[in-house]
Write an enzyme that holds these catalytic residues in place. Structure first.
Site, mmCIF file in Angstrom:
data_model
loop_
_atom_site.group_PDB
_atom_site.id
_atom_site.type_symbol
_atom_site.label_atom_id
_atom_site.label_comp_id
_atom_site.label_asym_id
_atom_site.label_seq_id
_atom_site.Cartn_x
_atom_site.Cartn_y
_atom_site.Cartn_z
ATOM 1 N N GLY B 186 -7.292 7.177 -52.026
ATOM 2 C CA GLY B 186 -5.989 7.708 -52.441
ATOM 3 C C GLY B 186 -4.797 7.136 -51.691
ATOM 4 O O GLY B 186 -3.662 7.321 -52.108
ATOM 5 N N GLU B 187 -5.033 6.441 -50.590
ATOM 6 C CA GLU B 187 -3.914 5.828 -49.849
ATOM 7 C C GLU B 187 -3.687 4.382 -50.293
ATOM 8 O O GLU B 187 -2.834 3.692 -49.743
ATOM 9 C CB GLU B 187 -4.197 5.849 -48.346
ATOM 10 C CG GLU B 187 -3.778 7.143 -47.674
ATOM 11 C CD GLU B 187 -4.555 8.351 -48.157
ATOM 12 O OE1 GLU B 187 -5.798 8.337 -48.034
ATOM 13 O OE2 GLU B 187 -3.946 9.276 -48.704
ATOM 14 N N ASP B 296 0.778 15.079 -49.250
ATOM 15 C CA ASP B 296 -0.627 14.687 -49.053
ATOM 16 C C ASP B 296 -1.576 15.882 -49.086
ATOM 17 O O ASP B 296 -2.555 15.921 -48.354
ATOM 18 C CB ASP B 296 -0.788 13.926 -47.729
ATOM 19 C CG ASP B 296 -2.040 13.049 -47.713
ATOM 20 O OD1 ASP B 296 -2.659 12.874 -48.778
ATOM 21 O OD2 ASP B 296 -2.393 12.561 -46.630
#
Lengths: 249, 539
Positions: B186-187, B296
């Protein structure tokens, strides 16, 4: 507070000697790459990973620019440092940015005289009553043997004239009161859910079970006195120059 | 070999039986085993073993230690089937051990591709088993099947491209004849998905797009082409309700993490739970915890499935302590919101509306100058598991209390396989900490918080000095096991939060404890630092 006449000392003051001449454009491009690629783990100031502090020129494994570039590209096996899909030029730009960080702060000097500063440290300042350098002095306050690597000039100056302004967690003091009413104050070394460890004023390592304490609390103010007004501006500049010169054993 | 010898071996139990899916579904009938990541497919992390009690837990002593040959975090929860313990030495070495002695039968070593780039450590959280086969996701986004008897590779399927930032870090979930995994990354601007693979062949059978593409419902919640790099990772194991034939998965943050300027909209199905038909992967319902997230707040928690009395009738609910700081109760048959209460300090939202949608605080957006938000980037809780005890009726949450982050927004430019965060963080607590813990309570602390799911009210709290990345295990004798960053392994009374016993394990506990039994003796195992420890009562 009187400002110091700062002069740029260039990168020679860094812990790793710089080996390239970098352009401002390199540094800016490297900064963008750093924020995109590195800052999530290393932090905006490069100090999130224990033992690494880019803002103070502190690297754990690298010895020169090429090895930093290699680590950026290839990563370090079996660690959290991944390989990165960057070109050699981009890795160089990141290194340029990393090199610029200490230059922006730590590598500036107060313009004082380090030899005179040493005399202030050991004499008028009485610093060794609490601090230790290369095995000489008290262990109660932070050992300053490599303080020139760890702290910037402005930070050192602030610590001397206004010690309460910033007390790093590792430099905190704690006071405990045992169940029989005995008070012990010392430098906090560790605290967890059940226990507390400190170095007391006799430099003895002490262990306490929290369950055996009536109370405990962190000491809010720094035990260090302010030297504002106690040293001349010249003495202060000399002292900071001496501290900057302390680069470890 | 004669039939008589076969019969003898079967009776003697010296040959491990195959782990059928029926056994996994009914794992509570054989509590001596731990057959799937969260104990059962309902993921309550509650064991029916009762040999270790609040009264005798003080007599626990170490039985064995497995010192891994890896300096990575040991995040795996082991599984145990018929006296054999299967675990993962980071990043991707599967090991079979004798569960009573810790002696190693075999090690399968997988070498990931060199362009593997997991964001947050080369780690793995465990394996799944079906029949005689083990399944593991790898940090280079492969799914491998291994013979549980000899550690030999059976098949190896590439799930996604490691060079684009995809990775598999969680333990797969076996449902019937399928192995289900989701993709991490996801980053890195991935487009996450959940997929099912044939347990026998490794062939992909269905795939659910966590980020809908044009023509799929939910696509309208992404501005422009932002869906192509929308994130939506998966990095902890889902759950399964056999009655509804639904499998539930928590989905991670949108990409870029901290800059939502170019992805206007709710950004489905990021920060959501999705309920999928286990046979087809079709979406039955979804619930989004944090629409258009910039903090986040991955909803990468394990869905805990409970049948409980709810306002006068038994209801199939799902309990969820979310990274965003709220505790939720949902009806897991249709996703209806039943209850939501903060379990830690929350400032990004002022509350939840009747449908459970957060009412965002006016300041709840990242800015170039920085914005202070509770809970901080690591969340009120995170991936490490909660537990539910049917005996106490309490839900136990590993929590970060009074914890915040200052978020700074920066431009985000997508480059394949590179960080796509769009922000920098200045944590107050959690990341930028001294090696040894020297913090005050008002700087944040870790805790196990016991919450009554019917009200969302906290019943008790076990405070730790430091924050915690340890999961929670409860047992039917009301013992709760957990750990933390300080290197303790704790036994706590699940009824009242009193500390019953502790051991110093010399490293951070960053996984969930589990328990099993061999020859009538109960063990409790936990990973800490780089090692796996197993305890049992003194004999």
């Amino acid at each position: 507070m009187r400002a110091f006449p700062f002069v740029i000392f260039f990168l020679a003051a860094g812990t790793l000697p710089a080996q390239h001449g970098y352009t401002l454009a390199d540094i800016e491009a490297g900064g963008r790459l750093y924020r995109m690629t590195c800052s999530v783990c290393h932090g905006p100031d490069g100090d999130f990973i224990p033992g690494i502090d880019f803002g103070h020129g502190r690297f754990r494994r690298a010895t020169d620019d090429e090895s930093i570039e290699s680590i950026i590209i290839k990563g370090i096996p079996n660690t959290g440092m991944p390989s990165n899909d960057v070109t050699e030029q981009q890795a160089e730009q990141i290194v340029a940015y990393l090199r610029s960080l200490p230059a922006a702060g730590k590598a500036m000097t107060s313009g004082g005289n380090a030899a005179r500063g040493k005399a202030v440290f050991e004499g008028k300042g009485g610093c060794r009553n609490c601090h230790r350098v290369k095995g000489v002095g008290s262990r109660m306050a932070p050992d300053l043997t490599d303080i020139g690597v760890l702290r910037r000039v402005a930070e050192l100056e602030q610590s001397i004239v206004d010690p309460d302004a910033e007390i790093l967690p590792e430099n905190r003091f704690v006071k405990v009161v045992t169940k029989d009413g005995t008070e012990v104050t010392g430098r906090l070394l560790n605290i967890d859910t059940l226990t507390l460890q400190m170095m007391d004023s006799q430099e003895k390592l002490r262990f306490f079970e929290k369950a055996n304490l009536r109370e405990y609390s962190l000491v809010k103010k720094s035990p260090m006195p302010s030297f504002k007004g106690r040293l001349t501006a010249e003495e202060l500049a000399d002292l900071v120059s001496y501290l900057v010169s302390l680069k470890g054993i | 070999m004669t039939a008589r010898i076969w019969l003898f071996l079967a009776v003697a139990g010296s040959l491990p039986a195959q782990v059928s899916f029926d056994r996994i579904l009914n794992a509570n009938r054989e509590p001596q085993n731990w057959l799937t990541y969260s104990g059962t497919t309902l993921s309550q992390r509650h064991s029916l073993l009762t040999q270790i009690t609040p009264e005798n837990v003080k007599n626990l002593e170490l039985q064995w230690v497995l010192q891994s040959r890896s300096l990575e975090k040991y995040e795996a929860t082991s599984i145990v089937a018929d006296g054999i313990l299967y675990t993962v030495q980071a990043p991707n070495d599967v090991m079979a051990l004798d569960a009573a002695t810790g002696r190693v039968y075999w090690t399968y070593s997988y070498t990931p591709e060199k362009d593997a780039r997991p964001c947050c450590g080369r780690i793995n959280r465990g394996v799944a088993i079906l029949g005689d086969t083990l399944f593991m996701g790898t940090i280079d986004a492969h799914l491998v099947a291994i013979d549980a008897r000899n550690g030999k590779l059976i098949w190896n399927t590439q799930v996604a491209r490691a060079g684009s930032g995809y990775a598999l870090t969680h333990a797969p979930l076996v449902i019937k004849d399928k192995v289900i995994v989701g993709t991490a990354g996801g980053e890195f601007g991935i487009r996450g998905f959940i997929a099912a693979y044939d347990a026998k062949t490794g062939k992909e059978l269905w795939r659910f797009h966590n980020i809908p593409e044009p023509g799929e419902p939910g696509h309208e919640t992404w501005a422009g082409d932002s869906w192509k790099t929308g994130g939506g990772s998966v990095w902890v194991t889902g759950s399964y309700d056999p009655d509804l034939n639904l499998t539930y998965w928590g989905i991670g943050n949108p990409g870029p993490d901290w800059n939502g300027d170019n992805r206007k909209g709710d950004n489905l199905y990021t920060d959501s739970v999705v309920a999928l038909d286990a046979d087809t992967g079709k979406l039955k319902w979804h619930f989004q915890f944090s629409p258009h997230d910039e903090f986040d707040y991955d909803s990468v928690q394990i869905p805990v499935l409970v049948d409980m009395e709810w306002q006068g009738r038994t209801r199939k609910v799902m309990l969820w302590a979310n990274r965003n700081g709220y505790f939720y109760v949902l009806d897991r048959s249709d996703g209806r919101f039943l209850l939501g209460k903060p379990f830690v300090k929350v400032t990004w939202a002022t509350g939840l509306d009747e449908a459970g949608r957060p009412m965002k605080a006016p300041t709840a957006a990242t800015t170039a100058d920085g914005v202070l938000i509770y809970p901080g980037n690591q969340g009120g809780t995170n991936w490490y598991n909660s537990s539910y005890s049917p005996r106490t009726g309490l839900f136990y949450i590993p929590s970060w209390v009074e914890y915040n982050t200052v978020y700074f927004k920066i431009p985000a430019e997508y480059n394949e396989g590179r960080n796509f965060g769009g922000g920098v963080l200045r944590p107050n607590v959690g990341q930028r900490r001294p090696t040894m813990n020297r913090l005050e309570e008002n700087e944040g602390y870790g805790a196990v918080r016991a919450v009554d799911p019917k009200t969302g009210q906290m019943k008790w709290e076990f405070k730790m000095s430091d924050v915690t990345d340890a999961g929670v295990l409860t047992t039917a004798s009301d013992v709760l096991f957990t750990g933390g960053r300080e290197g303790y392994f704790f036994a706590i009374d699940a009824r009242n939060g009193q500390l019953l016993w502790k051991a110093t394990v010399g490293g951070q506990v960053q996984s969930g404890p589990m328990t099993y039994s061999v020859n009538g003796r109960q063990y409790v195992a936990v990973a800490a630092g780089n090692s796996l420890f197993s305890f049992a009562l003194r004999q």
